[in-house]
Design an enzyme around this catalytic site. Structure first.
Site, PDB file in Angstrom:
ATOM      1  CB  SER A 139      37.546  51.983  36.408  1.00 38.65           C
ATOM      2  OG  SER A 139      36.722  51.505  35.354  1.00 38.65           O
ATOM      3  CE1 TYR A 152      38.826  46.596  37.941  1.00 34.42           C
ATOM      4  CE2 TYR A 152      36.985  47.815  37.015  1.00 34.42           C
ATOM      5  CZ  TYR A 152      38.346  47.578  37.098  1.00 34.42           C
ATOM      6  OH  TYR A 152      39.226  48.327  36.339  1.00 34.42           O
TER       7      TYR A 152
HETATM    8  N1  LIG Z   1      42.315  48.184  30.803  1.00 34.02           N
HETATM    9  C1  LIG Z   1      41.146  48.755  31.103  1.00 34.02           C
HETATM   10  O1  LIG Z   1      40.177  48.681  30.326  1.00 34.02           O
HETATM   11  C2  LIG Z   1      40.995  49.520  32.367  1.00 34.02           C
HETATM   12  C3  LIG Z   1      41.891  49.429  33.399  1.00 34.02           C
HETATM   13  N2  LIG Z   1      41.684  50.155  34.543  1.00 34.02           N
HETATM   14  C4  LIG Z   1      42.621  50.081  35.650  1.00 34.02           C
HETATM   15  O2  LIG Z   1      43.908  50.405  35.183  1.00 34.02           O
HETATM   16  C5  LIG Z   1      44.886  49.859  36.060  1.00 34.02           C
HETATM   17  C6  LIG Z   1      45.977  49.205  35.242  1.00 34.02           C
HETATM   18  O3  LIG Z   1      45.433  48.076  34.584  1.00 34.02           O
HETATM   19  P1  LIG Z   1      45.835  47.636  33.102  1.00 34.02           P
HETATM   20  O4  LIG Z   1      47.054  48.328  32.679  1.00 34.02           O
HETATM   21  O5  LIG Z   1      44.626  47.749  32.288  1.00 34.02           O
HETATM   22  O6  LIG Z   1      46.054  46.083  33.334  1.00 34.02           O
HETATM   23  P2  LIG Z   1      47.381  45.198  33.450  1.00 34.02           P
HETATM   24  O7  LIG Z   1      46.904  43.871  33.881  1.00 34.02           O
HETATM   25  O8  LIG Z   1      48.150  45.310  32.197  1.00 34.02           O
HETATM   26  O9  LIG Z   1      48.212  45.902  34.623  1.00 34.02           O
HETATM   27  C7  LIG Z   1      47.910  45.740  35.972  1.00 34.02           C
HETATM   28  C8  LIG Z   1      49.214  45.494  36.722  1.00 34.02           C
HETATM   29  O10 LIG Z   1      48.925  45.458  38.126  1.00 34.02           O
HETATM   30  C9  LIG Z   1      49.702  44.414  38.681  1.00 34.02           C
HETATM   31  N3  LIG Z   1      49.120  43.912  39.921  1.00 34.02           N
HETATM   32  C10 LIG Z   1      47.942  43.261  40.074  1.00 34.02           C
HETATM   33  N4  LIG Z   1      47.779  42.887  41.349  1.00 34.02           N
HETATM   34  C11 LIG Z   1      48.881  43.316  42.026  1.00 34.02           C
HETATM   35  C12 LIG Z   1      49.305  43.214  43.373  1.00 34.02           C
HETATM   36  N5  LIG Z   1      48.557  42.591  44.307  1.00 34.02           N
HETATM   37  N6  LIG Z   1      50.480  43.765  43.721  1.00 34.02           N
HETATM   38  C13 LIG Z   1      51.266  44.376  42.792  1.00 34.02           C
HETATM   39  N7  LIG Z   1      50.907  44.498  41.495  1.00 34.02           N
HETATM   40  C14 LIG Z   1      49.735  43.966  41.118  1.00 34.02           C
HETATM   41  C15 LIG Z   1      49.695  43.332  37.602  1.00 34.02           C
HETATM   42  O11 LIG Z   1      50.710  42.370  37.817  1.00 34.02           O
HETATM   43  C16 LIG Z   1      49.866  44.159  36.349  1.00 34.02           C
HETATM   44  O12 LIG Z   1      51.221  44.348  36.019  1.00 34.02           O
HETATM   45  C17 LIG Z   1      44.116  48.916  36.993  1.00 34.02           C
HETATM   46  O13 LIG Z   1      43.895  49.566  38.230  1.00 34.02           O
HETATM   47  C18 LIG Z   1      42.793  48.714  36.274  1.00 34.02           C
HETATM   48  O14 LIG Z   1      41.743  48.387  37.143  1.00 34.02           O
HETATM   49  C19 LIG Z   1      40.633  51.002  34.685  1.00 34.02           C
HETATM   50  C20 LIG Z   1      39.735  51.124  33.682  1.00 34.02           C
HETATM   51  C21 LIG Z   1      39.820  50.374  32.461  1.00 34.02           C
HETATM   52  C1  LIG Z   2      36.261  49.553  32.570  1.00 26.92           C
HETATM   53  C2  LIG Z   2      37.227  48.748  33.336  1.00 26.92           C
HETATM   54  O1  LIG Z   2      37.684  49.159  34.357  1.00 26.92           O
HETATM   55  C3  LIG Z   2      37.606  47.537  32.836  1.00 26.92           C
HETATM   56  C4  LIG Z   2      38.740  46.826  33.404  1.00 26.92           C
HETATM   57  O2  LIG Z   2      37.000  47.063  31.937  1.00 26.92           O
END
Ligand SMILES: NC(=O)C1=CN([C@@H]2O[C@H](COP(=O)(O)OP(=O)(O)OC[C@H]3O[C@@H](n4cnc5c(N)ncnc54)[C@H](O)[C@@H]3O)[C@@H](O)[C@H]2O)C=CC1
Ligand SMILES: CC(=O)C(C)=O
Length: 242
Positions: A139, A152
């Site tokens: 991130s 985080y």
């Molecule tokens: N949306 C944002 O603004 C940002 C997201 N990220 C990162 O991107 C990645 C994807 O997140 P998003 O698509 O945004 O969110 P999201 O919530 O849509 O997807 C995350 C997925 O990870 C799964 N997950 C969570 N804990 C788990 C576990 N213990 N075992 C298996 N699966 C698990 C969830 O069920 C979900 O399907 C994450 O690592 C997040 O930290 C990084 C920077 C910014």
């Molecule tokens: C920047 C970032 O990782 C989120 C989840 O806000």
């Protein structure tokens, strides 16, 4: 020519947000997918909709037993693994004085420790095959501090340096390791009530989309990034340049 033709790709957190958009794009580019996530019913539905040879493996990424099962099932179905996309993650927004030690540990467990666990297991396959590629979703919060996100941000900073270390360690074995560092992206991890204010503080003036992150992930997954390892790709609408 499709960029991931017949590549076997494991995507954790592959049924929502950035992971799901990447699954869609990687599939279009010819990949064979193993989607890993918590929700069995939703996972099976997503895999079915993607079609082809896509499989879903229900697993908690923090469980060593579950992680081993993911690789066993991948080997059983496809006989190899080419790309691991460590993308599962949870957000954690709360003042530090209100965060319990158990909550801190859970965040670090999912967002950092599981990246080590899955990478370690994948590397065993990659070394035997003589090639491999790992993409870690870190991130922009791995680069900068922000109030109310200490656990985080600590975890994501750890993912960046874990990426560098693994990338250097296995560079001579034809195993690449890179991290994607998104800014604020419009997915379920961002609370609805924060979306406008996060758009306002992003130089481009909006949240990023999962599809934009999938394109960046495809660059890291494909040979387009063949000279890139132990490095990061920050895609944040200008946020960290401020
Ligand atoms: N949306 C944002 O603004 C940002 C997201 N990220 C990162 O991107 C990645 C994807 O997140 P998003 O698509 O945004 O969110 P999201 O919530 O849509 O997807 C995350 C997925 O990870 C799964 N997950 C969570 N804990 C788990 C576990 N213990 N075992 C298996 N699966 C698990 C969830 O069920 C979900 O399907 C994450 O690592 C997040 O930290 C990084 C920077 C910014
Ligand atoms: C920047 C970032 O990782 C989120 C989840 O806000």
């Amino acid at each position: 020519m499709a960029k991931l033709q017949n590549k076997v790709v494991v995507i954790t957190g592959g049924i929502s947000g950035i992971g799901k958009a990447s699954a869609d794009l990687f599939k279009e580019e010819g990949a064979k997918l193993v989607l890993v996530d918590l929700d069995e019913e939703k996972g099976k539905k997503v895999a079915e909709e993607l079609g082809g040879e896509t499989i879903f493996v229900q697993a908690d990424v923090t469980s060593e037993e579950d992680a081993k099962r993911v690789f066993d099932k991948t080997a059983e179905k496809f006989g190899r693994i080419d790309i691991l996309f460590n993308n599962a993650g949870i957000g954690a927004t709360k003042p530090t004085h209100e965060v319990s030690y158990a909550e801190y540990r859970k965040t670090v467990n999912v967002d950092l420790d599981a990246v080590f666990l899955f990478s370690k297991l994948a590397i065993d396959y990659f070394r035997e095959q003589g090639s491999g590629n790992i993409i870690n979703t870190a991130s922009m919060y791995g680069w900068i501090g922000a109030a109310g996100n200490a656990a985080y941000n600590a975890a994501k900073g750890g993912v960046i340096n874990l990426t560098r270390s693994l990338g250097i360690e296995y560079a001579k074995e034809n195993i690449r390791v890179n991290a994607l560092c998104p800014g604020f992206i419009d997915t379920p991890i961002i609370p609805a009530e924060m979306k406008q204010s996060l758009s306002d503080i992003t130089p481009i003036g909006r949240l990023g989309t999962s599809e934009e992150m999938a394109k960046a992930a495809l660059f890291l997954a494909s040979d387009d990034s063949s000279f890139m390892t132990a490095n990061t790709l920050t895609v944040d609408g200008g946020f960290t340049a401020q």
